[in-house]
Scaffold this motif. Structure first.
Motif, mmCIF file in Angstrom:
data_model
loop_
_atom_site.group_PDB
_atom_site.id
_atom_site.type_symbol
_atom_site.label_atom_id
_atom_site.label_comp_id
_atom_site.label_asym_id
_atom_site.label_seq_id
_atom_site.Cartn_x
_atom_site.Cartn_y
_atom_site.Cartn_z
ATOM 1 N N CYS A 87 40.506 -27.187 7.343
ATOM 2 C CA CYS A 87 41.446 -27.359 8.440
ATOM 3 C C CYS A 87 40.888 -26.636 9.659
ATOM 4 O O CYS A 87 39.828 -26.007 9.580
ATOM 5 N N ARG A 88 41.591 -26.733 10.769
ATOM 6 C CA ARG A 88 41.162 -26.106 12.019
ATOM 7 C C ARG A 88 42.034 -24.899 12.351
ATOM 8 O O ARG A 88 43.169 -24.784 11.901
ATOM 9 N N LEU A 89 41.496 -24.021 13.165
ATOM 10 C CA LEU A 89 42.218 -22.818 13.553
ATOM 11 C C LEU A 89 43.588 -23.131 14.146
ATOM 12 O O LEU A 89 44.567 -22.425 13.888
ATOM 13 N N GLN A 90 43.659 -24.207 14.922
ATOM 14 C CA GLN A 90 44.891 -24.523 15.634
ATOM 15 C C GLN A 90 45.848 -25.417 14.857
ATOM 16 O O GLN A 90 46.942 -25.729 15.341
ATOM 17 N N ASP A 91 45.492 -25.820 13.643
ATOM 18 C CA ASP A 91 46.364 -26.702 12.861
ATOM 19 C C ASP A 91 47.686 -26.010 12.509
ATOM 20 O O ASP A 91 47.708 -24.841 12.108
ATOM 21 N N GLN A 92 48.779 -26.757 12.641
ATOM 22 C CA GLN A 92 50.100 -26.229 12.338
ATOM 23 C C GLN A 92 50.272 -26.054 10.822
ATOM 24 O O GLN A 92 49.658 -26.764 10.025
ATOM 25 N N ILE A 93 51.155 -25.129 10.445
ATOM 26 C CA ILE A 93 51.333 -24.838 9.025
ATOM 27 C C ILE A 93 51.895 -26.028 8.262
ATOM 28 O O ILE A 93 51.641 -26.182 7.058
ATOM 29 N N SER A 94 52.649 -26.886 8.924
ATOM 30 C CA SER A 94 53.175 -28.073 8.253
ATOM 31 C C SER A 94 52.040 -28.988 7.809
ATOM 32 O O SER A 94 52.086 -29.572 6.718
ATOM 33 N N LEU A 95 50.993 -29.092 8.631
ATOM 34 C CA LEU A 95 49.836 -29.897 8.274
ATOM 35 C C LEU A 95 49.073 -29.258 7.112
ATOM 36 O O LEU A 95 48.590 -29.952 6.218
ATOM 37 N N LEU A 96 48.985 -27.935 7.113
ATOM 38 C CA LEU A 96 48.295 -27.233 6.035
ATOM 39 C C LEU A 96 48.985 -27.498 4.704
ATOM 40 O O LEU A 96 48.331 -27.759 3.686
ATOM 41 N N ALA A 97 50.304 -27.440 4.701
ATOM 42 C CA ALA A 97 51.066 -27.681 3.475
ATOM 43 C C ALA A 97 50.841 -29.103 2.969
ATOM 44 O O ALA A 97 50.692 -29.332 1.761
ATOM 45 N N VAL A 144 54.865 -17.162 5.466
ATOM 46 C CA VAL A 144 55.674 -18.125 6.226
ATOM 47 C C VAL A 144 57.063 -18.292 5.613
ATOM 48 O O VAL A 144 58.065 -17.879 6.189
ATOM 49 N N LEU A 145 57.112 -18.881 4.413
ATOM 50 C CA LEU A 145 58.406 -19.170 3.805
ATOM 51 C C LEU A 145 59.222 -17.906 3.549
ATOM 52 O O LEU A 145 60.413 -17.841 3.867
ATOM 53 N N ALA A 146 58.591 -16.891 2.958
ATOM 54 C CA ALA A 146 59.320 -15.664 2.616
ATOM 55 C C ALA A 146 59.791 -14.906 3.852
ATOM 56 O O ALA A 146 60.717 -14.095 3.785
ATOM 57 N N GLN A 147 59.142 -15.180 4.991
ATOM 58 C CA GLN A 147 59.506 -14.500 6.232
ATOM 59 C C GLN A 147 60.390 -15.356 7.139
ATOM 60 O O GLN A 147 60.667 -14.978 8.274
ATOM 61 N N ASP A 148 60.772 -16.558 6.622
ATOM 62 C CA ASP A 148 61.603 -17.477 7.416
ATOM 63 C C ASP A 148 60.970 -17.806 8.762
ATOM 64 O O ASP A 148 61.629 -17.795 9.817
ATOM 65 N N LEU A 166 53.562 -21.440 13.901
ATOM 66 C CA LEU A 166 52.392 -20.747 13.401
ATOM 67 C C LEU A 166 51.263 -21.724 13.107
ATOM 68 O O LEU A 166 51.484 -22.884 12.755
ATOM 69 N N THR A 167 50.030 -21.232 13.236
ATOM 70 C CA THR A 167 48.848 -22.046 12.969
ATOM 71 C C THR A 167 48.018 -21.413 11.858
ATOM 72 O O THR A 167 48.285 -20.288 11.422
ATOM 73 N N ALA A 168 46.987 -22.130 11.451
ATOM 74 C CA ALA A 168 46.087 -21.607 10.420
ATOM 75 C C ALA A 168 45.476 -20.287 10.849
ATOM 76 O O ALA A 168 45.324 -19.357 10.050
ATOM 77 N N GLY A 169 45.131 -20.187 12.124
ATOM 78 C CA GLY A 169 44.536 -18.955 12.623
ATOM 79 C C GLY A 169 45.452 -17.760 12.548
ATOM 80 O O GLY A 169 45.000 -16.616 12.480
ATOM 81 N N ASP A 170 46.772 -18.014 12.544
ATOM 82 C CA ASP A 170 47.749 -16.925 12.493
ATOM 83 C C ASP A 170 47.899 -16.328 11.097
ATOM 84 O O ASP A 170 48.201 -15.137 10.955
ATOM 85 N N ILE A 171 47.733 -17.147 10.081
ATOM 86 C CA ILE A 171 48.055 -16.664 8.724
ATOM 87 C C ILE A 171 46.843 -16.578 7.804
ATOM 88 O O ILE A 171 46.967 -16.107 6.674
#
Length: 294
Positions: free
Chosen positions: A22-32, A65-69, A75-80
C-alpha cells in the motif's frame, strides 16, 4: 519437541512473494479491504520511490484504530505503520531470520535483493516451514515469569545446538545462534528479578543501567553454558544517593546471578560477577576502577 526440519533453509524458500503493498497516504479503510481481499496479515507500506517505509498489520488496525475509536479520523497507512523495518536477503538462512526476530522482538522481516523489495518473511512462514522447535523454545522463554520456569526453558536450548551440529552448520553460525538464545534467557532472568525487586518493596531500578557480559558470551562465541562473567554499569547519581542506589543494584545483581546459576550458568570461581561490588559500579566509577587496575 523435535527440530524436524533443517534450520539452514534459505529465506527465499520460505518468504511470501509477491507482496501486497500500500502507499503512505492510503486510507485505513482501503488497508482493511486489501488485507481482507488478499487474505494476508500485513501490508508493506511503500513511498513514492517504491521503497519500503513500514508495515501495517491486522493488529495495528485493531489496536491503533478500532480500539481507539479512530475510524472516522482520516488516518492513513503512514499514521499507523510500524517504522522499525528489519531486512534480510533471500540467501539468508532460516536461523538468521529467526535470530533477528528473537533479538528485536518482531514478527515480520522485509526481504531485499539488490536494494529491491523481494518479499516478506513472518513468524507464520517459519511455522509453516515446520521448523517449530526453535520457535517453541523462544516462546517458552518469553512466557515465563519465574526463575523456576526459566530453568526448565533453558534446558530446551540444547536442542538448538544439537540441530545445528547435526546439520553441519559452520562454527560461527553455531556460536552466534547459541549466544543469541542465551542472551534472551539472560534478559528474561533480569526481567524476572526486577519484578521480584518490585514485589519485595524495593521499587524499580532507580536509574538506567546496563548488564554486561564478558569473555565468550561478550564475543558472541557462546557454545555451551560456561561460568558467569558479568557486571553492571549504572547511571551516575548525586553523592547523597550513591549508597542507596549501590545497595539496590547490589541486591538485584545477587538475584540475577543466583537465577543464572539455577539455569546452569555456574558462578565464576574468580568472583567476576555483578554480585561482587567490584563489578557493579556507576558510570564514573568504572573508569576510576580500570585506571587503578592498570
Amino acid at each position: 519437541m523435535t527440530l524436524d526440519q533443517p534450520m539452514r533453509s534459505r529465506v527465499a524458500s520460505l518468504m511470501s512473494a509477491p507482496l501486497v503493498t500500500c502507499r503512505l497516504q492510503d486510507q485505513i479503510s482501503l488497508l482493511a479491504k486489501q488485507i481482507t481481499t488478499h487474505t494476508v496479515s500485513s501490508l508493506v507500506v511503500l513511498d513514492e520511490l517504491e521503497q519500503p517505509r513500514g508495515i501495517v498489520t491486522e493488529r495495528d488496525l485493531i489496536g491503533k484504530v478500532l480500539a481507539q475509536d479512530l475510524c472516522q479520523e482520516g488516518l492513513t497507512a503512514g499514521d499507523i505503520m510500524a517504522k522499525n523495518l528489519l531486512t534480510v536477503t533471500p540467501e539468508a538462512f532460516y536461523y538468521e531470520a529467526l535470530l533477528l526476530m528473537v533479538k528485536h522482538k518482531v514478527k515480520h522481516l522485509i526481504v531485499v535483493h539488490n536494494h529491491n523489495l523481494a518479499g516478506l518473511i513472518t513468524i507464520r512462514d517459519l511455522i509453516i516451514s515446520r521448523s517449530t522447535g526453535a520457535l517453541a523454545i523462544v516462546s517458552s522463554i518469553e512466557k515465563q515469569d519465574t526463575v523456576d520456569g526459566l530453568v526448565k526453558a533453558s534446558e530446551e536450548i540444547e536442542q538448538i545446538l544439537q540441530a545445528l551440529v547435526e546439520e553441519r552448520a559452520y562454527s560461527k553460525e553455531i556460536l552466534q545462534s547459541i549466544t543469541e538464545f542465551f542472551d534472551r534467557l539472560t534478559q528474561k532472568v533480569i526481567q524476572v528479578c526486577e519484578q521480584e525487586m518490585l514485589t519485595g518493596g524495593h521499587g524499580p531500578p532507580p536509574v538506567a543501567y546496563s548488564w554486561i557480559t564478558m569473555v565468550s558470551s561478550g564475543r558472541q562465541e557462546q557454545f555451551v553454558k560456561t561460568d558467569q562473567d558479568n557486571g553492571i554499569i549504572y547511571d551516575n547519581v548525586p553523592p547523597d544517593k550513591e549508597e542507596a542506589v549501590a545497595s539496590y543494584f547490589q541486591l538485584l545483581a545477587e538475584k540475577v546471578v543466583e537465577g543464572l546459576s539455577r539455569c546452569s550458568f555456574a558462578k565464576c570461581k574468580g568472583n567476576v560477577m555483578a554480585s561482587n561490588p567490584l563489578w557493579c559500579r556507576s558510570f564514573n566509577g568504572w573508569p576510576e576502577a580500570i585506571n587503578a587496575w592498570i
